[in-house]
Design a protein around this motif. Structure first.
Motif, PDB file in Angstrom:
ATOM      1  N   ALA A   1      14.398  -1.610 -10.810  1.00 37.34           N
ATOM      2  CA  ALA A   1      14.088  -0.629 -11.861  1.00 37.34           C
ATOM      3  C   ALA A   1      14.014   0.790 -11.284  1.00 37.34           C
ATOM      4  N   LEU A   2      13.608   0.882 -10.019  1.00 36.73           N
ATOM      5  CA  LEU A   2      13.488   2.194  -9.375  1.00 36.73           C
ATOM      6  C   LEU A   2      14.831   2.726  -8.892  1.00 36.73           C
ATOM      7  N   SER A   3      15.761   1.822  -8.585  1.00 33.38           N
ATOM      8  CA  SER A   3      17.064   2.242  -8.067  1.00 33.38           C
ATOM      9  C   SER A   3      18.156   1.349  -8.674  1.00 33.38           C
TER      10      SER A   3
ATOM     11  N   ASP B   1       7.298 -21.476  -3.235  1.00 26.44           N
ATOM     12  CA  ASP B   1       7.581 -21.002  -4.598  1.00 26.44           C
ATOM     13  C   ASP B   1       6.674 -19.837  -4.983  1.00 26.44           C
ATOM     14  N   GLU B   2       5.425 -19.895  -4.538  1.00 22.25           N
ATOM     15  CA  GLU B   2       4.484 -18.801  -4.830  1.00 22.25           C
ATOM     16  C   GLU B   2       4.965 -17.496  -4.182  1.00 22.25           C
ATOM     17  N   LEU B   3       5.365 -17.593  -2.917  1.00 23.28           N
ATOM     18  CA  LEU B   3       5.818 -16.399  -2.189  1.00 23.28           C
ATOM     19  C   LEU B   3       7.115 -15.850  -2.792  1.00 23.28           C
ATOM     20  N   LEU B   4       8.024 -16.751  -3.152  1.00 21.67           N
ATOM     21  CA  LEU B   4       9.319 -16.306  -3.663  1.00 21.67           C
ATOM     22  C   LEU B   4       9.227 -15.788  -5.097  1.00 21.67           C
ATOM     23  N   ALA B   5       8.234 -16.276  -5.838  1.00 22.04           N
ATOM     24  CA  ALA B   5       8.002 -15.713  -7.173  1.00 22.04           C
ATOM     25  C   ALA B   5       7.530 -14.264  -7.038  1.00 22.04           C
ATOM     26  N   LYS B   6       6.688 -14.023  -6.048  1.00 16.86           N
ATOM     27  CA  LYS B   6       6.222 -12.654  -5.796  1.00 16.86           C
ATOM     28  C   LYS B   6       7.394 -11.771  -5.364  1.00 16.86           C
ATOM     29  N   ALA B   7       8.260 -12.332  -4.498  1.00 13.25           N
ATOM     30  CA  ALA B   7       9.440 -11.591  -4.047  1.00 13.25           C
ATOM     31  C   ALA B   7      10.339 -11.245  -5.228  1.00 13.25           C
ATOM     32  N   ASP B   8      10.528 -12.202  -6.122  1.00 13.02           N
ATOM     33  CA  ASP B   8      11.374 -11.997  -7.298  1.00 13.02           C
ATOM     34  C   ASP B   8      10.829 -10.867  -8.176  1.00 13.02           C
ATOM     35  N   GLU B   9       9.526 -10.892  -8.387  1.00 14.49           N
ATOM     36  CA  GLU B   9       8.870  -9.872  -9.226  1.00 14.49           C
ATOM     37  C   GLU B   9       9.050  -8.478  -8.619  1.00 14.49           C
ATOM     38  N   LEU B  10       8.867  -8.388  -7.307  1.00 18.59           N
ATOM     39  CA  LEU B  10       8.988  -7.092  -6.633  1.00 18.59           C
ATOM     40  C   LEU B  10      10.441  -6.615  -6.585  1.00 18.59           C
ATOM     41  N   ALA B  11      11.377  -7.568  -6.483  1.00 20.72           N
ATOM     42  CA  ALA B  11      12.798  -7.193  -6.478  1.00 20.72           C
ATOM     43  C   ALA B  11      13.185  -6.547  -7.802  1.00 20.72           C
ATOM     44  N   GLN B  12      12.606  -7.065  -8.886  1.00 24.21           N
ATOM     45  CA  GLN B  12      12.865  -6.459 -10.200  1.00 24.21           C
ATOM     46  C   GLN B  12      12.287  -5.044 -10.259  1.00 24.21           C
ATOM     47  N   LYS B  13      11.141  -4.873  -9.602  1.00 22.32           N
ATOM     48  CA  LYS B  13      10.523  -3.536  -9.556  1.00 22.32           C
ATOM     49  C   LYS B  13      11.422  -2.567  -8.770  1.00 22.32           C
ATOM     50  N   ALA B  14      11.944  -3.029  -7.641  1.00 21.53           N
ATOM     51  CA  ALA B  14      12.838  -2.184  -6.837  1.00 21.53           C
ATOM     52  C   ALA B  14      14.098  -1.849  -7.625  1.00 21.53           C
TER      53      ALA B  14
ATOM     54  N   ARG C   1       0.839  -1.214   0.000  1.00 18.78           N
ATOM     55  CA  ARG C   1       0.000   0.000   0.000  1.00 18.78           C
ATOM     56  C   ARG C   1       0.872   1.262   0.000  1.00 18.78           C
ATOM     57  N   ILE C   2       1.950   1.227   0.780  1.00 16.89           N
ATOM     58  CA  ILE C   2       2.857   2.388   0.812  1.00 16.89           C
ATOM     59  C   ILE C   2       3.487   2.605  -0.572  1.00 16.89           C
ATOM     60  N   ALA C   3       3.835   1.504  -1.230  1.00 12.36           N
ATOM     61  CA  ALA C   3       4.447   1.601  -2.568  1.00 12.36           C
ATOM     62  C   ALA C   3       3.475   2.217  -3.571  1.00 12.36           C
ATOM     63  N   GLU C   4       2.192   1.858  -3.446  1.00 10.93           N
ATOM     64  CA  GLU C   4       1.200   2.424  -4.378  1.00 10.93           C
ATOM     65  C   GLU C   4       1.084   3.935  -4.212  1.00 10.93           C
ATOM     66  N   LEU C   5       1.225   4.393  -2.969  1.00 10.93           N
ATOM     67  CA  LEU C   5       1.119   5.832  -2.697  1.00 10.93           C
ATOM     68  C   LEU C   5       2.418   6.579  -3.016  1.00 10.93           C
ATOM     69  N   ASN C   6       3.519   5.817  -3.088  1.00 10.72           N
ATOM     70  CA  ASN C   6       4.835   6.438  -3.335  1.00 10.72           C
ATOM     71  C   ASN C   6       5.554   5.646  -4.435  1.00 10.72           C
ATOM     72  N   PRO C   7       5.039   5.729  -5.663  1.00 10.69           N
ATOM     73  CA  PRO C   7       5.532   4.847  -6.741  1.00 10.69           C
ATOM     74  C   PRO C   7       6.976   5.077  -7.170  1.00 10.69           C
ATOM     75  N   ASN C   8       7.586   6.184  -6.748  1.00 11.79           N
ATOM     76  CA  ASN C   8       8.983   6.431  -7.145  1.00 11.79           C
ATOM     77  C   ASN C   8       9.996   6.031  -6.075  1.00 11.79           C
ATOM     78  N   GLU C   9       9.498   5.509  -4.948  1.00 10.35           N
ATOM     79  CA  GLU C   9      10.393   5.113  -3.851  1.00 10.35           C
ATOM     80  C   GLU C   9      10.715   3.622  -3.960  1.00 10.35           C
ATOM     81  N   TRP C  10      12.001   3.270  -3.805  1.00 12.01           N
ATOM     82  CA  TRP C  10      12.396   1.865  -3.902  1.00 12.01           C
ATOM     83  C   TRP C  10      12.293   1.114  -2.572  1.00 12.01           C
ATOM     84  N   LEU C  11      12.337   1.837  -1.473  1.00 10.02           N
ATOM     85  CA  LEU C  11      12.365   1.164  -0.175  1.00 10.02           C
ATOM     86  C   LEU C  11      11.087   0.375   0.153  1.00 10.02           C
ATOM     87  N   PRO C  12       9.882   0.867  -0.202  1.00  9.40           N
ATOM     88  CA  PRO C  12       8.698   0.039   0.085  1.00  9.40           C
ATOM     89  C   PRO C  12       8.759  -1.310  -0.634  1.00  9.40           C
TER      90      PRO C  12
END
Length: 219
Positions: free
Chosen positions: A105-107, A90-103, A56-67
């Motif tokens: 891209a931001l930094s 595997d489901e949880l870590l796939a989500k983690a992997d996807e978000l790590a790529q997002k982070a 939720r914090i990331a949605e409100l602050n889309p340019n921040e990598w820390l959330p």
């Protein structure tokens, strides 16, 4: 006289902390609250609540990598829980992997994010070490090596490398000198850091207990 000076110093430190806290933005207040919950908990429901809150914090602050960074950490901690099935990990870590790529891209070129990507990979290996060890050991070590090259004094990259090298040394029956060197270096760096300053800046501080545990297992 000495006690009076100590009391004045303590009051000044308290005043500094209260002033800094009062100056926090809503984003900083939300982040600090959630980071404290994430670092202190090993409960699956609480870790999922943390992942949702950082989302939720990331949605409100889309340019921040820390959330996104801490959301990855919340999913990865869950993915390491031994009570979960392999499919759930595997489901949880796939989500983690996807978000790590997002982070990432931001930094770009951020050693903390690269070390975290290595941590996600290591958790995937750990989920089924018997069948994944051969294929993932190399990529895990390469990712930690990349993080160390970007920041040789990143204590998390060093501690996680130590853990990986130690496990491999035990598996192959070889010496643990290399792993212990990384562990001791990580402990020394953690000890030299101003943890409160890092917390104020919301930067990562986790991994100290892992480094200390690894160092204690060394001769």
């Amino acid at each position: 006289m000495k006690k009076r000076v100590q009391l004045i110093i303590a009051l000044l430190l308290l005043l500094t902390i209260l002033t800094a806290s009062a100056q926090d933005s809503p984003y900083q207040k939300a982040m600090k609250k959630e980071i404290a919950k994430l670092i202190e908990s090993d409960s699956l429901p609480v870790l999922q609540q943390s992942a949702n809150a950082f989302g939720r914090i990331a949605e409100l602050n889309p340019n921040e990598w820390l959330p996104a960074y801490y959301q990855v950490l919340a999913y990865t901690f869950q993915g390491l829980d031994k009570s979960l099935s392999l499919d759930k990990k595997d489901e949880l870590l796939a989500k983690a992997d996807e978000l790590a790529q997002k982070a990432d891209a931001l930094s770009k070129n951020n050693a903390e994010i690269v070390a975290l990507q290595g941590f996600v990979l290591m958790a995937k290996l750990n989920a089924d070490a018997a069948s994944r060890g051969q294929s993932l050991s190399g990529p895990v070590l390469q990712t930690f090596g990349k993080a160390r090259a970007m920041d040789p004094k990143n204590p998390r990259a060093l501690a996680l490398t130590a853990q990986m090298e130690y496990g491999m040394a035990q598996f192959f029956g070889s010496g643990t000198e290399k792993a212990c060197g990384y562990a001791k270096e990580s402990v020394a760096i953690f000890a030299s850091q101003d943890e409160e300053a890092l917390k104020t800046a919301m930067l990562p501080t986790w991994g100290k207990s892992l480094a200390e545990k690894m160092a204690r297992s060394c001769p």
